[in-house]
Design a protein around this motif. Structure first.
Motif, mmCIF file in Angstrom:
data_model
loop_
_atom_site.group_PDB
_atom_site.id
_atom_site.type_symbol
_atom_site.label_atom_id
_atom_site.label_comp_id
_atom_site.label_asym_id
_atom_site.label_seq_id
_atom_site.Cartn_x
_atom_site.Cartn_y
_atom_site.Cartn_z
ATOM 1 N N THR A 143 0.824 -1.205 0.000
ATOM 2 C CA THR A 143 0.000 0.000 0.000
ATOM 3 C C THR A 143 0.863 1.261 0.000
ATOM 4 O OG1 THR A 143 -1.392 -1.289 1.481
ATOM 5 C CG2 THR A 143 -2.104 0.951 1.033
ATOM 6 N N MET A 144 1.973 1.170 0.703
ATOM 7 C CA MET A 144 2.848 2.335 0.780
ATOM 8 C C MET A 144 3.434 2.700 -0.576
ATOM 9 S SD MET A 144 4.840 1.745 4.355
ATOM 10 C CE MET A 144 6.273 2.724 3.968
ATOM 11 N N PHE A 145 3.771 1.666 -1.342
ATOM 12 C CA PHE A 145 4.477 1.945 -2.589
ATOM 13 C C PHE A 145 3.642 1.725 -3.839
ATOM 14 C CE2 PHE A 145 7.697 0.848 0.561
ATOM 15 C CZ PHE A 145 8.500 1.978 0.489
ATOM 16 N N GLY A 146 2.406 1.299 -3.667
ATOM 17 C CA GLY A 146 1.611 1.055 -4.861
ATOM 18 C C GLY A 146 0.142 1.271 -4.592
ATOM 19 N N ASP A 147 -0.661 0.731 -5.445
ATOM 20 C CA ASP A 147 -2.094 0.946 -5.315
ATOM 21 C C ASP A 147 -2.819 -0.393 -5.475
ATOM 22 O OD1 ASP A 147 -4.498 2.165 -5.046
ATOM 23 O OD2 ASP A 147 -4.627 2.764 -7.168
ATOM 24 N N PRO A 148 -2.721 -1.262 -4.461
ATOM 25 C CA PRO A 148 -3.318 -2.591 -4.590
ATOM 26 C C PRO A 148 -4.839 -2.545 -4.419
ATOM 27 C CG PRO A 148 -2.405 -2.329 -2.411
ATOM 28 C CD PRO A 148 -2.155 -1.034 -3.121
ATOM 29 N N ALA A 149 -5.511 -3.543 -4.977
ATOM 30 C CA ALA A 149 -6.960 -3.637 -4.786
ATOM 31 C C ALA A 149 -7.221 -4.275 -3.421
ATOM 32 C CB ALA A 149 -7.564 -4.494 -5.891
ATOM 33 N N VAL A 150 -8.178 -3.692 -2.699
ATOM 34 C CA VAL A 150 -8.465 -4.202 -1.354
ATOM 35 C C VAL A 150 -8.952 -5.652 -1.428
ATOM 36 C CG1 VAL A 150 -9.861 -3.877 0.712
ATOM 37 C CG2 VAL A 150 -8.993 -1.901 -0.535
#
Lengths: 324, 234
Positions: free
Chosen positions: B117-124
Motif C-alpha cells: 500500500t505504501m508503494f503502490g495501489d493494490p486492490a483491497v
C-alpha cells in the motif's frame, strides 16, 4: 460407589473380561489382584470410560459411564499404569492443565494444586520439567493429576510398579492416607501390597473374578495357619518323630539342615486344629526347643494355582453332574 | 477445549517444531514476496499466495502430524479421554491449536499489505480475498491432517500420509484437466480444494466455495472424533 454388572469386554475375538459383577461402597479401599493379562487394566479402563464394554454396565455414584460420561468422569481420578504425563511440561504447568481440563475454578486452582502437591510431596519439584524427574516422582505427579478436581473415587492401576522399596512404602502411605476420605480401587500383582493397603481384594484371573474377600480371610482360607516353617534345635530324626506324634499333624518335611545343630521343617496340620500349642508342649517335653515358628506365606502364584485349580475342578464337577 | 488448545499451542513452541515451521514459512514466503512484489514491482499479492500453496503441502503435515499421534504414543490420550470433556472438544482444541500456529504465521505476513500500500495501489479485494482464502484453505487442510494423525501412533507415518494426501489434493486439478472422461474430471475438480482458491483472489466470495471449505473441515473434524470414539470399542 462403583456398581459393575455383567461387564464383558472382547478385543476382537479375544476375551479380556467376562461377566464381572461387583460393588464397591463409598470409602472402601479395594484391590484388584491378578497376574499380568488377567483383565485388571481392562476393567479399570472401562470403569474410567477410556474403553467401552462389549456388554454390561459400570456405574460411578449411580451414573452410567456410557450414558452420562461427563458427570461420571467428574467423580473419578484415574492414574493409568503408565502415568499420562506430558514430558515437556513442568510439574506445575501439567497440573494447571489438568485442573483446567477438569474444570477446576480458576479462583481456587492455585490453592487446590498447592494442597495436592503437599499431599503427595512434590512441592519441591513443582518447577522442574517432568522429563527430568525420577520414576518415583513421575508416579507421584501422575497421582497428583488423578487427585485434581477432588474426585471421590480414585482408580489407580499398579501405582507402585517399577518403584524402589522406599518409594513403594511412601506411595503406599500416601494411598492409605487418601483412602481415608475416598473410595480407592487399585490393582496389583503383588499380594503383600494389596494386604498392606486394601480392606477387600478382588482376585481376577482370565477375565473373571475368582475370589472376593478381605485379604486376611483370603490368605487364611488359602494358606491358613496350618502350614508352617519351624526351626528346632535337636537331632533331626528324633525331632521329626516327636513332630509326627503330635495330634493333628498331617505332614512333616525337612526343609534345611543347619550347621548349628538346628533344622528347619515344613509342617502341615489338619486345618481344623491349631497345632501350635500341642507341638510346643511335645517338643518342650522332649527337650527340643522351638527357635522360630512362622506361618508360610503363600506366594501369589500358589494362590492362583490354588484358586484356579479349585475353579477348574469345580466347573469340571458341575459339567459331570450335568452329563449325568 | 481452551485448555487443550493452550497446551498444544504451547507444546509447539517448547519444541523446535514450531520455530522450524515459522522459519521455513516466513523464509520461503518472504522470498516470494521479495521476488514478485519488491523486485518484480507487482502490487497484487496473489502471486505470492498462490506460490505459497505448494509450500503448504509440506508445512501442514509438519504441524498436524503430532496432534493425535503423539498423544496416543505417549498414552496421554488416557488423560484426555478419562477427563470430563467431550471427544469433540478434544478434537476442536487440537484443531484450534494448529490453526493458531498458522494465524501467527499469517499475522507475520501482514507487513506485506502495508508495504504494497505504501508503494503502490493494490486492490483491497485482492488482499482480503487472499487472506480469507488462505485461511479457509488452511482450515480445510489442517482438518485433513488432524484426521490422518488420529489414525496412527506414529508421527512419521502421519506426516508421510498427510503429505501424500495434501499432494494428491494439490494435483487433482491438474490431473482433472489431463483426463478425457468428463465425469472423472468433474469429480477430481470438485475434490480439488486448491482449485477453488483462485476465485477468492479474483475478489469473488462465492458462498458455494466458502461452504465447501467449511463443510470439508467440519466433515474431517467429525471423522476425527469418530475415529477416537471408535478406538474405545476396538
Amino acid at each position: 460407589m462403583i456398581e459393575v454388572s455383567g461387564l464383558t469386554k472382547y478385543y476382537g475375538n479375544k476375551k479380556a473380561v467376562e461377566d464381572l459383577n461387583f460393588t464397591i461402597s463409598s470409602g472402601e479401599v479395594v484391590g484388584f489382584l491378578g497376574p499380568n493379562g488377567a483383565g485388571k487394566s481392562t476393567t479399570m479402563n472401562i470403569l474410567t470410560g477410556y474403553l467401552s464394554a462389549t456388554s454390561g454396565t459400570a456405574k460411578i455414584d449411580g451414573m452410567d459411564i456410557l450414558d452420562d460420561p461427563i458427570e461420571a468422569k467428574r467423580h473419578i481420578g484415574y492414574m493409568p499404569e503408565q502415568p499420562p504425563l506430558y514430558l515437556d511440561m513442568t510439574v506445575e504447568e501439567y497440573l494447571n492443565f489438568a485442573a483446567e481440563l477438569k474444570g477446576v475454578k480458576s479462583s481456587s486452582k492455585r490453592k487446590h494444586i498447592a494442597e495436592i502437591c503437599e499431599n503427595v510431596s512434590i512441592t519441591h519439584v513443582k518447577g522442574r520439567v517432568i522429563k527430568n524427574l525420577s520414576k518415583g516422582y513421575k508416579q507421584r505427579v501422575g497421582l497428583a493429576m488423578a487427585l485434581i478436581g477432588d474426585p471421590d473415587t480414585l482408580i489407580l492401576d499398579e501405582p507402585t510398579v517399577g518403584l524402589d522399596p522406599i518409594q513403594i512404602i511412601e506411595i503406599r502411605n500416601v494411598i492409605k492416607e487418601l483412602g481415608r476420605q475416598r473410595t480407592v480401587v487399585l490393582s496389583s500383582h503383588i499380594l503383600s501390597e494389596v494386604q498392606a493397603i486394601c480392606e477387600r481384594v478382588l482376585v481376577i484371573n482370565n477375565g473373571t473374578i475368582v475370589a472376593n474377600d478381605t485379604p486376611e480371610k483370603l490368605s487364611a482360607n488359602i494358606s491358613g495357619e496350618h502350614k508352617m516353617n519351624v526351626q528346632i534345635a535337636g537331632p533331626q530324626s528324633s525331632v521329626m518323630s516327636v513332630l509326627r506324634s503330635v495330634d493333628g499333624m498331617t505332614s512333616v518335611a525337612l526343609r534345611r539342615d543347619n550347621e548349628d545343630g538346628t533344622a528347619n521343617f515344613v509342617i502341615e496340620s489338619d486345618p481344623n486344629v491349631d497345632i501350635r500349642k500341642p507341638m510346643f508342649f511335645a517338643l518342650a517335653k522332649a527337650g527340643y526347643p522351638i527357635l522360630s515358628l512362622q506361618p508360610l506365606d503363600m506366594s501369589l502364584e500358589d494362590i492362583f494355582l490354588r484358586l484356579t485349580v479349585e475353579e477348574d475342578t469345580a466347573s469340571r464337577g458341575a459339567r459331570k453332574k450335568v452329563a449325568k | 477445549m481452551i485448555a487443550i488448545m493452550k497446551r498444544d499451542l504451547r507444546s509447539f513452541f517448547t519444541s523446535p517444531i514450531g520455530y522450524v515451521f515459522l522459519a521455513v514459512f516466513l523464509l520461503v514466503s518472504n522470498y516470494f514476496f521479495f521476488g514478485y512484489n519488491v523486485s518484480g514491482g507487482a502490487s497484487s499479492l496473489s502471486y505470492v499466495f498462490s506460490s505459497m500453496l505448494l509450500i503448504l503441502v509440506f508445512l501442514i503435515p509438519l504441524v498436524t502430524m503430532r496432534l493425535m499421534s503423539e498423544e496416543m504414543k505417549q498414552r496421554t490420550d488416557q488423560m484426555l479421554l478419562t477427563a470430563p470433556v467431550r471427544v469433540i472438544d478434544i478434537v476442536l482444541g487440537k484443531y484450534l491449536a494448529a490453526m493458531m500456529v498458522f494465524v501467527i504465521a499469517l499475522a507475520c505476513t501482514l507487513i506485506w499489505p502495508l508495504i504494497v500500500t505504501m508503494f503502490g495501489d493494490p486492490a483491497v479485494f485482492d488482499i482480503v480475498g487472499n487472506y480469507v482464502a488462505m485461511f479457509l484453505l488452511i482450515g480445510c487442510l489442517v482438518s485433513v491432517g488432524l484426521f490422518i494423525s488420529s489414525l496412527t501412533e506414529s508421527q512419521i507415518i502421519a506426516a508421510i500420509f498427510s503429505f501424500v494426501a495434501m499432494l494428491a489434493l494439490f494435483m487433482f486439478s491438474s490431473i482433472a484437466s489431463a483426463v478425457d472422461n468428463v465425469v472423472v474430471s468433474a469429480v477430481l475438480n470438485w475434490l480439488s480444494v486448491f482449485s477453488r482458491y483462485s476465485s477468492f483472489t479474483a475478489g469473488v466470495f462465492s458462498l458455494a466455495d466458502i461452504v465447501y471449505y467449511l463443510s470439508v473441515s467440519v466433515v474431517f473434524l467429525f471423522l476425527t472424533a469418530r475415529v477416537i470414539e471408535k478406538k474405545r470399542w476396538a
